[in-house]
Design a protein around this motif. Sequence first.
Motif, PDB file in Angstrom:
ATOM      1  N   TYR A 213      43.139 -54.494  24.045  1.00 34.93           N
ATOM      2  CA  TYR A 213      43.463 -53.163  24.556  1.00 34.93           C
ATOM      3  C   TYR A 213      42.522 -52.111  23.975  1.00 34.93           C
ATOM      4  O   TYR A 213      41.973 -52.270  22.876  1.00 34.93           O
ATOM      5  CB  TYR A 213      44.903 -52.782  24.194  1.00 34.93           C
ATOM      6  CG  TYR A 213      45.942 -53.785  24.610  1.00 34.93           C
ATOM      7  CD1 TYR A 213      46.127 -54.108  25.945  1.00 34.93           C
ATOM      8  CD2 TYR A 213      46.754 -54.413  23.661  1.00 34.93           C
ATOM      9  CE1 TYR A 213      47.081 -55.025  26.326  1.00 34.93           C
ATOM     10  CE2 TYR A 213      47.717 -55.324  24.041  1.00 34.93           C
ATOM     11  CZ  TYR A 213      47.871 -55.634  25.375  1.00 34.93           C
ATOM     12  OH  TYR A 213      48.821 -56.539  25.756  1.00 34.93           O
TER      13      TYR A 213
ATOM     14  N   GLN B  82      36.511 -43.872  32.053  1.00 36.47           N
ATOM     15  CA  GLN B  82      37.563 -43.285  31.222  1.00 36.47           C
ATOM     16  C   GLN B  82      38.688 -44.306  31.066  1.00 36.47           C
ATOM     17  O   GLN B  82      39.168 -44.885  32.048  1.00 36.47           O
ATOM     18  CB  GLN B  82      38.109 -42.012  31.874  1.00 36.47           C
ATOM     19  CG  GLN B  82      39.218 -41.325  31.091  1.00 36.47           C
ATOM     20  CD  GLN B  82      38.700 -40.538  29.904  1.00 36.47           C
ATOM     21  OE1 GLN B  82      37.561 -40.064  29.942  1.00 36.47           O
ATOM     22  NE2 GLN B  82      39.509 -40.392  28.862  1.00 36.47           N
ATOM     23  N   VAL B  83      39.114 -44.569  29.818  1.00 36.62           N
ATOM     24  CA  VAL B  83      40.187 -45.537  29.554  1.00 36.62           C
ATOM     25  C   VAL B  83      41.300 -44.847  28.796  1.00 36.62           C
ATOM     26  O   VAL B  83      41.083 -43.844  28.085  1.00 36.62           O
ATOM     27  CB  VAL B  83      39.668 -46.752  28.756  1.00 36.62           C
ATOM     28  CG1 VAL B  83      38.686 -47.568  29.572  1.00 36.62           C
ATOM     29  CG2 VAL B  83      39.040 -46.311  27.446  1.00 36.62           C
ATOM     30  N   ASN B  84      42.506 -45.389  28.928  1.00 31.84           N
ATOM     31  CA  ASN B  84      43.687 -44.870  28.234  1.00 31.84           C
ATOM     32  C   ASN B  84      44.096 -45.822  27.126  1.00 31.84           C
ATOM     33  O   ASN B  84      43.772 -47.028  27.151  1.00 31.84           O
ATOM     34  CB  ASN B  84      44.846 -44.685  29.208  1.00 31.84           C
ATOM     35  CG  ASN B  84      44.538 -43.679  30.295  1.00 31.84           C
ATOM     36  OD1 ASN B  84      43.940 -42.630  30.027  1.00 31.84           O
ATOM     37  ND2 ASN B  84      44.926 -43.993  31.521  1.00 31.84           N
ATOM     38  N   GLN B  85      44.824 -45.320  26.170  1.00 31.55           N
ATOM     39  CA  GLN B  85      45.309 -46.164  25.077  1.00 31.55           C
ATOM     40  C   GLN B  85      46.211 -47.258  25.637  1.00 31.55           C
ATOM     41  O   GLN B  85      47.130 -47.003  26.400  1.00 31.55           O
ATOM     42  CB  GLN B  85      46.071 -45.326  24.053  1.00 31.55           C
ATOM     43  CG  GLN B  85      46.433 -46.080  22.782  1.00 31.55           C
ATOM     44  CD  GLN B  85      47.118 -45.196  21.759  1.00 31.55           C
ATOM     45  OE1 GLN B  85      48.082 -44.514  22.073  1.00 31.55           O
ATOM     46  NE2 GLN B  85      46.602 -45.186  20.533  1.00 31.55           N
TER      47      GLN B  85
ATOM     48  N   HIS C  51      35.701 -41.847  21.333  1.00 29.17           N
ATOM     49  CA  HIS C  51      36.928 -41.064  21.337  1.00 29.17           C
ATOM     50  C   HIS C  51      36.637 -39.640  20.888  1.00 29.17           C
ATOM     51  O   HIS C  51      35.484 -39.279  20.611  1.00 29.17           O
ATOM     52  CB  HIS C  51      37.974 -41.715  20.416  1.00 29.17           C
ATOM     53  CG  HIS C  51      38.220 -43.162  20.699  1.00 29.17           C
ATOM     54  ND1 HIS C  51      39.019 -43.606  21.720  1.00 29.17           N
ATOM     55  CD2 HIS C  51      37.739 -44.288  20.078  1.00 29.17           C
ATOM     56  CE1 HIS C  51      39.051 -44.930  21.729  1.00 29.17           C
ATOM     57  NE2 HIS C  51      38.278 -45.371  20.750  1.00 29.17           N
TER      58      HIS C  51
ATOM     59  N   GLY D  45      42.475 -46.358  21.858  1.00 27.12           N
ATOM     60  CA  GLY D  45      42.832 -44.972  22.109  1.00 27.12           C
ATOM     61  C   GLY D  45      42.166 -44.482  23.383  1.00 27.12           C
ATOM     62  O   GLY D  45      41.329 -45.167  23.993  1.00 27.12           O
ATOM     63  N   GLU D  46      42.551 -43.294  23.765  1.00 28.72           N
ATOM     64  CA  GLU D  46      41.957 -42.705  24.963  1.00 28.72           C
ATOM     65  C   GLU D  46      40.503 -42.337  24.690  1.00 28.72           C
ATOM     66  O   GLU D  46      40.168 -41.797  23.625  1.00 28.72           O
ATOM     67  CB  GLU D  46      42.748 -41.461  25.363  1.00 28.72           C
ATOM     68  CG  GLU D  46      42.261 -40.797  26.628  1.00 28.72           C
ATOM     69  CD  GLU D  46      43.104 -39.602  27.012  1.00 28.72           C
ATOM     70  OE1 GLU D  46      42.646 -38.800  27.842  1.00 28.72           O
ATOM     71  OE2 GLU D  46      44.218 -39.472  26.456  1.00 28.72           O
ATOM     72  N   GLY D  47      39.604 -42.638  25.640  1.00 23.13           N
ATOM     73  CA  GLY D  47      38.196 -42.327  25.438  1.00 23.13           C
ATOM     74  C   GLY D  47      37.345 -42.744  26.625  1.00 23.13           C
ATOM     75  O   GLY D  47      37.851 -43.065  27.702  1.00 23.13           O
TER      76      GLY D  47
ATOM     77  N   GLN E 109      45.123 -49.762  27.567  1.00 20.75           N
ATOM     78  CA  GLN E 109      44.546 -50.348  28.775  1.00 20.75           C
ATOM     79  C   GLN E 109      43.740 -51.590  28.406  1.00 20.75           C
ATOM     80  O   GLN E 109      43.015 -51.621  27.411  1.00 20.75           O
ATOM     81  CB  GLN E 109      43.642 -49.330  29.470  1.00 20.75           C
ATOM     82  CG  GLN E 109      42.982 -49.841  30.756  1.00 20.75           C
ATOM     83  CD  GLN E 109      42.142 -48.769  31.427  1.00 20.75           C
ATOM     84  OE1 GLN E 109      42.334 -47.574  31.187  1.00 20.75           O
ATOM     85  NE2 GLN E 109      41.207 -49.186  32.267  1.00 20.75           N
TER      86      GLN E 109
END
Length: 651
Positions: A525, A572-575, A549, A528-530, A577
């Motif tokens: 996963y 763009q990815v989310n925590q 991030h 974090g979001e980044g 994912q």
Amino acid sequence: MNAAQRNRHTALLKATGFEDSPALTVNSSDGELPQGREISFAWLAGITLTGLTSFLLMMAALQVSFRGEDTFSTPYEALSIQAPTRTASLGETLQGKTRRAKPVTQTVSDRQIIEASVREVVDGVARIRNQPFTRIEATLATAATTLSEDIPDYDPVALLARNEPMRANGSSDAVSTDIYGADVEGEVTIRTAALPLDLTPNRAVNDVAAAQFVRMSVEGAYTEAELSTFSYAAIGNERLRELDVRPSNVVAGIAENVTVLPMTRFGDGSTQTRTERVLTVREETPLDEVLIRNGFSNAMVSAVIRAMRNVMPQTVMPAGTRLRILFGASRTSDSLIPYRLSIYADTTHRVTVALTDSGQYVLALEPPAIPFTDEDTEEVNVANLPTIYRAIWETGRKHNLDDQTIDRIAAMYAYDLDLTRRVSPGDSIDILLSGSPRDDEQDLLYVNLKLGNTERELFRFRTEDGVVDFFNSDGETGKQFLLRRPLEGGGTLRSRYGYRRHPVFGDYRLHSGVDFSARTGTPIYAAGEGVVERAQWFSGYGRYVEIRHANGYATAYAHMSAIADGITPGTQVNQGQVIGYVGSTGVSTGPHLHYEIKINGHTVDPLAVKLPRANSLPPQYNAEFDQTVAQIRTLMQHESSQPSVTVAATN
């Protein structure tokens, strides 16, 4: 055969003692000595029946004794075969010829019902009423039993999803911790009315009224200990501390460059898996409840009660009853199971039940005597210490917390702590709940997890939009900016951050991340979001993903078997994912995730670096939240309305 030969044979037979006599017969009248040559059918039948009956009785006795088992050995430590000849310490009991005694720790399992007068506002009307609260103070379990065998598998991402803020329901709206300064009986409603303009106070008061007022409001209303409430300066040394003048017996100064560590842990070389727990029943409790809370399954409880029925038919344990429970390894799981149970009336032995090889509980002799203390104790074995995650579940279930509340507690600490780390003896938890244990639903108000010398407090707080979440005393949630173990199930830590000898090249170099082993194909996963910076084959890292991030932080993931679809530079990815899958590409000795955290381009230890919080209370709630913290602290110091009850569910 001629006559000469026949005569010679006859002479030889006579010489050896044989004689030529009539044949044996069943007729007693034939022969010269019929009593020596007759056959008795009654005698023959009697002998045959006697032998057959004896054989059957012997086989039946053996079958009953051995219960059909093909092995008849019973562990000496589990079933004492000799009466005790001396008093042994708890650490020596069942220790055998070992070089060191197992350490013994005191355990706490205290549940208090606190009655406090709280003030709440309902539909604009203020009410003061008595509200019960439940406080649980307990040491974390140091052994994992069947009580926590069916808990959810540890998965940090799943815990993150279960740790989302809650929407307040009707019962949550009714929870109030606003402590009123006096005890009330029943319920008091407070109404505010405007002062009439035509009400004119008297210009003076007579002496009788003044004296009555003094008696009612001042005299006897305060004790000597409370006189400081009337003074402008504090009594005692408080004023001296303000002026930086300290008494000689007060140690001053702040320690610098000091690393705070927990108390010394015992060596990990122990292979003994047995441990003994000694606890006292503080109030009259059914035996089945005591056993269930201490790792007995329902089937075990039934077997134990059935085994002791003839010796001890009473199944309600009076206050003061002591229990000694010996735990040992299970053949079918990683949980400890009860090998032996001994019940004492104070210090007098009543009954002992032990487990046999066939899985049955039978009566046994009293184990070697030990000195009993007022405190509950348990032998500590490093091999038995559970993870923090399982210890939270084990302790919560011992105190009858519902699974949803226990899961919430574990989720709140999932990203501030490595929950796969083992607990240390003496680690504890403090919990405050609304209502009493008799209520169908209790709301979690406060949790304090004490690990070593550190404490982590979380307070329940509800914002104006009805969202309920938990924050530390600084108004920050327990959610971390980045995950520390970003793969399904958390993996198994195989190599830490720091200098080491390279497993392939053999030279001594910096290991710039941590390695978590897992099965090939285990989802990885985003921590974090980044934004994805790199997603490609990268030298010895194999298939590699790097995510940028906020605030100069970056994370990297190496040795993947495959990169997830859609994970390309600029994405763009989310925590939480999925960005790839565990593999062994590049320079690798087996399937694992190599995980790195970088701050401004420099790698840091992912398991030790202090990470920023993901969420904080808005400034407009600071005053209200500080008041909530103060109220909960007041409740934690409030005297119990009942005597302290130590639940028979110690570690």
